[in-house]
Design a protein around this motif. Structure first.
Motif, PDB file in Angstrom:
ATOM      1  N   ILE A 159       4.158  -8.819  -8.148  1.00 47.01           N
ATOM      2  CA  ILE A 159       3.577  -9.120  -6.848  1.00 47.01           C
ATOM      3  C   ILE A 159       2.227  -9.759  -7.150  1.00 47.01           C
ATOM      4  CG2 ILE A 159       2.796  -8.212  -4.630  1.00 47.01           C
ATOM      5  CD1 ILE A 159       5.834  -7.766  -5.257  1.00 47.01           C
ATOM      6  N   VAL A 160       2.013 -10.963  -6.652  1.00 49.98           N
ATOM      7  CA  VAL A 160       0.789 -11.696  -6.964  1.00 49.98           C
ATOM      8  C   VAL A 160      -0.058 -11.865  -5.711  1.00 49.98           C
ATOM      9  CG1 VAL A 160       1.766 -12.925  -8.941  1.00 49.98           C
ATOM     10  CG2 VAL A 160       1.968 -13.932  -6.671  1.00 49.98           C
ATOM     11  N   TYR A 161      -1.376 -11.793  -5.919  1.00 53.88           N
ATOM     12  CA  TYR A 161      -2.276 -12.069  -4.800  1.00 53.88           C
ATOM     13  C   TYR A 161      -3.542 -12.745  -5.295  1.00 53.88           C
ATOM     14  CZ  TYR A 161      -5.299  -8.026  -5.908  1.00 53.88           C
ATOM     15  OH  TYR A 161      -6.151  -7.130  -6.508  1.00 53.88           O
ATOM     16  N   HIS A 211       0.838  -1.202   0.000  1.00 54.28           N
ATOM     17  CA  HIS A 211       0.000   0.000   0.000  1.00 54.28           C
ATOM     18  C   HIS A 211       0.871   1.250   0.000  1.00 54.28           C
ATOM     19  CE1 HIS A 211      -2.442   3.218   1.832  1.00 54.28           C
ATOM     20  NE2 HIS A 211      -3.410   2.674   1.111  1.00 54.28           N
ATOM     21  N   TYR A 212       1.883   1.275   0.841  1.00 54.93           N
ATOM     22  CA  TYR A 212       2.776   2.431   0.914  1.00 54.93           C
ATOM     23  C   TYR A 212       3.470   2.660  -0.434  1.00 54.93           C
ATOM     24  CZ  TYR A 212       6.202   5.761   2.599  1.00 54.93           C
ATOM     25  OH  TYR A 212       6.957   6.896   2.766  1.00 54.93           O
ATOM     26  N   ALA A 213       3.941   1.578  -1.035  1.00 49.61           N
ATOM     27  CA  ALA A 213       4.614   1.700  -2.333  1.00 49.61           C
ATOM     28  C   ALA A 213       3.658   2.231  -3.408  1.00 49.61           C
ATOM     29  CB  ALA A 213       5.195   0.348  -2.757  1.00 49.61           C
ATOM     30  N   GLU A 273       2.749   6.155  -2.025  1.00 46.62           N
ATOM     31  CA  GLU A 273       3.760   7.132  -1.626  1.00 46.62           C
ATOM     32  C   GLU A 273       5.065   7.042  -2.399  1.00 46.62           C
ATOM     33  OE1 GLU A 273       2.976   9.483   0.564  1.00 46.62           O
ATOM     34  OE2 GLU A 273       1.005   8.589   0.936  1.00 46.62           O
ATOM     35  N   GLN A 274       5.252   5.987  -3.159  1.00 42.74           N
ATOM     36  CA  GLN A 274       6.519   5.776  -3.845  1.00 42.74           C
ATOM     37  C   GLN A 274       6.278   5.537  -5.329  1.00 42.74           C
ATOM     38  OE1 GLN A 274       7.864   2.418  -1.416  1.00 42.74           O
ATOM     39  NE2 GLN A 274       9.284   3.783  -0.373  1.00 42.74           N
ATOM     40  N   GLU A 275       7.364   5.515  -6.074  1.00 42.19           N
ATOM     41  CA  GLU A 275       7.270   5.160  -7.478  1.00 42.19           C
ATOM     42  C   GLU A 275       7.057   3.650  -7.570  1.00 42.19           C
ATOM     43  OE1 GLU A 275      10.061   5.294 -11.448  1.00 42.19           O
ATOM     44  OE2 GLU A 275      10.335   6.816  -9.913  1.00 42.19           O
ATOM     45  N   GLN A 276       6.046   3.237  -8.298  1.00 38.04           N
ATOM     46  CA  GLN A 276       5.732   1.818  -8.395  1.00 38.04           C
ATOM     47  C   GLN A 276       6.788   1.124  -9.244  1.00 38.04           C
ATOM     48  OE1 GLN A 276       1.668   1.005  -9.434  1.00 38.04           O
ATOM     49  NE2 GLN A 276       2.051  -1.159  -9.765  1.00 38.04           N
ATOM     50  N   ASP A 277       7.521   0.208  -8.634  1.00 30.62           N
ATOM     51  CA  ASP A 277       8.590  -0.504  -9.335  1.00 30.62           C
ATOM     52  C   ASP A 277       8.286  -2.002  -9.454  1.00 30.62           C
ATOM     53  OD1 ASP A 277       8.881  -1.037  -6.649  1.00 30.62           O
ATOM     54  OD2 ASP A 277      10.994  -0.460  -6.537  1.00 30.62           O
ATOM     55  N   PHE A 278       7.011  -2.313  -9.520  1.00 34.87           N
ATOM     56  CA  PHE A 278       6.553  -3.690  -9.642  1.00 34.87           C
ATOM     57  C   PHE A 278       5.202  -3.681 -10.340  1.00 34.87           C
ATOM     58  CE2 PHE A 278       5.254  -1.984  -5.570  1.00 34.87           C
ATOM     59  CZ  PHE A 278       3.885  -2.229  -5.540  1.00 34.87           C
ATOM     60  N   VAL A 279       4.798  -4.856 -10.805  1.00 37.80           N
ATOM     61  CA  VAL A 279       3.479  -5.044 -11.393  1.00 37.80           C
ATOM     62  C   VAL A 279       2.672  -5.868 -10.410  1.00 37.80           C
ATOM     63  CG1 VAL A 279       2.171  -6.068 -13.290  1.00 37.80           C
ATOM     64  CG2 VAL A 279       4.357  -4.920 -13.754  1.00 37.80           C
ATOM     65  N   LEU A 280       1.526  -5.344 -10.008  1.00 36.43           N
ATOM     66  CA  LEU A 280       0.649  -6.026  -9.063  1.00 36.43           C
ATOM     67  C   LEU A 280      -0.386  -6.821  -9.845  1.00 36.43           C
ATOM     68  CD1 LEU A 280      -0.152  -6.390  -6.075  1.00 36.43           C
ATOM     69  CD2 LEU A 280      -1.567  -4.328  -6.321  1.00 36.43           C
ATOM     70  N   PRO A 310      -6.275  -1.260  -5.751  1.00 39.06           N
ATOM     71  CA  PRO A 310      -6.007  -0.238  -6.764  1.00 39.06           C
ATOM     72  C   PRO A 310      -4.683  -0.507  -7.486  1.00 39.06           C
ATOM     73  CG  PRO A 310      -6.734   0.780  -4.725  1.00 39.06           C
ATOM     74  CD  PRO A 310      -6.518  -0.683  -4.421  1.00 39.06           C
ATOM     75  N   LYS A 311      -4.681  -0.273  -8.781  1.00 36.94           N
ATOM     76  CA  LYS A 311      -3.534  -0.440  -9.676  1.00 36.94           C
ATOM     77  C   LYS A 311      -3.193  -1.887  -9.995  1.00 36.94           C
ATOM     78  CE  LYS A 311      -1.486   3.969  -8.346  1.00 36.94           C
ATOM     79  NZ  LYS A 311      -0.314   4.662  -7.860  1.00 36.94           N
ATOM     80  N   ALA A 312      -4.012  -2.832  -9.512  1.00 32.23           N
ATOM     81  CA  ALA A 312      -3.780  -4.241  -9.831  1.00 32.23           C
ATOM     82  C   ALA A 312      -4.313  -4.554 -11.217  1.00 32.23           C
ATOM     83  CB  ALA A 312      -4.448  -5.142  -8.800  1.00 32.23           C
ATOM     84  N   ILE A 313      -3.616  -5.438 -11.890  1.00 32.84           N
ATOM     85  CA  ILE A 313      -4.017  -5.951 -13.194  1.00 32.84           C
ATOM     86  C   ILE A 313      -4.575  -7.348 -12.968  1.00 32.84           C
ATOM     87  CG2 ILE A 313      -3.168  -6.710 -15.446  1.00 32.84           C
ATOM     88  CD1 ILE A 313      -0.903  -4.590 -15.067  1.00 32.84           C
ATOM     89  N   ASN A 314      -5.681  -7.657 -13.614  1.00 32.37           N
ATOM     90  CA  ASN A 314      -6.260  -8.984 -13.474  1.00 32.37           C
ATOM     91  C   ASN A 314      -5.660  -9.924 -14.507  1.00 32.37           C
ATOM     92  OD1 ASN A 314      -9.288 -10.658 -14.207  1.00 32.37           O
ATOM     93  ND2 ASN A 314      -8.103 -10.952 -12.366  1.00 32.37           N
TER      94      ASN A 314
END
Length: 133
Positions: free
Chosen positions: A86-88, A34-36, A39-46, A61-65
């Motif tokens: 990052i997978v969930y 959440h912080y990334a 508050e930070q530049e996103q350096d991963f794909v969720l 938010p910002k996750a790709i399905n």
């Protein structure tokens, strides 16, 4: 007589260090994610690896399905080789994130699991968004 906690001796500090460092290389938590994202530049794909219906009903938010069964080389070729995913999935009772992580690792990508999944995200009090991106 030792307690049930102390019955099996704790690992040595070196063993504990290696174990917990390894876990952090394989997983991240909802708070850091959440912080990334906020508050930070996103350096991963969720990646939300649940079904499209569950994704549309509420996702991070910002996750790709991309359901775990659809993670194939052809769909991933637009991502650079050094992409961190990052997978969930639903949460601790679901192994979809593990299946997705295996597929991504077999394709040569770096991957971490979001521990707790969508349920962990909600437990932290973070909002979900609805609809399809």
């Amino acid at each position: 007589m030792p307690s049930n906690v102390a019955l099996v001796p704790a690992a040595s500090p070196d063993e504990a260090l290696a174990h917990f460092e390894r876990r952090l290389r394989l997983e991240t938590d909802c708070w850091d994610t959440h912080y990334a994202l906020t508050e930070q530049e996103q350096d991963f794909v969720l990646l939300d690896v649940r079904s499209p219906d569950l994704y549309a009903a509420g996702h991070i938010p910002k996750a790709i399905n991309l359901p775990h069964g659809k993670i194939i080389a052809r769909k991933m070729r637009d991502y650079p080789d050094d992409t961190l995913f990052i997978v969930y999935c639903a949460g601790p009772h679901c192994n979809g994130a593990n299946k997705a992580a295996i597929r991504l690792a077999k394709l040569g990508y770096q991957v971490k699991e979001l521990i707790g999944g969508i349920e962990g995200w909600k437990d932290e009090g973070f909002d979900l968004v609805t609809g399809v991106i």
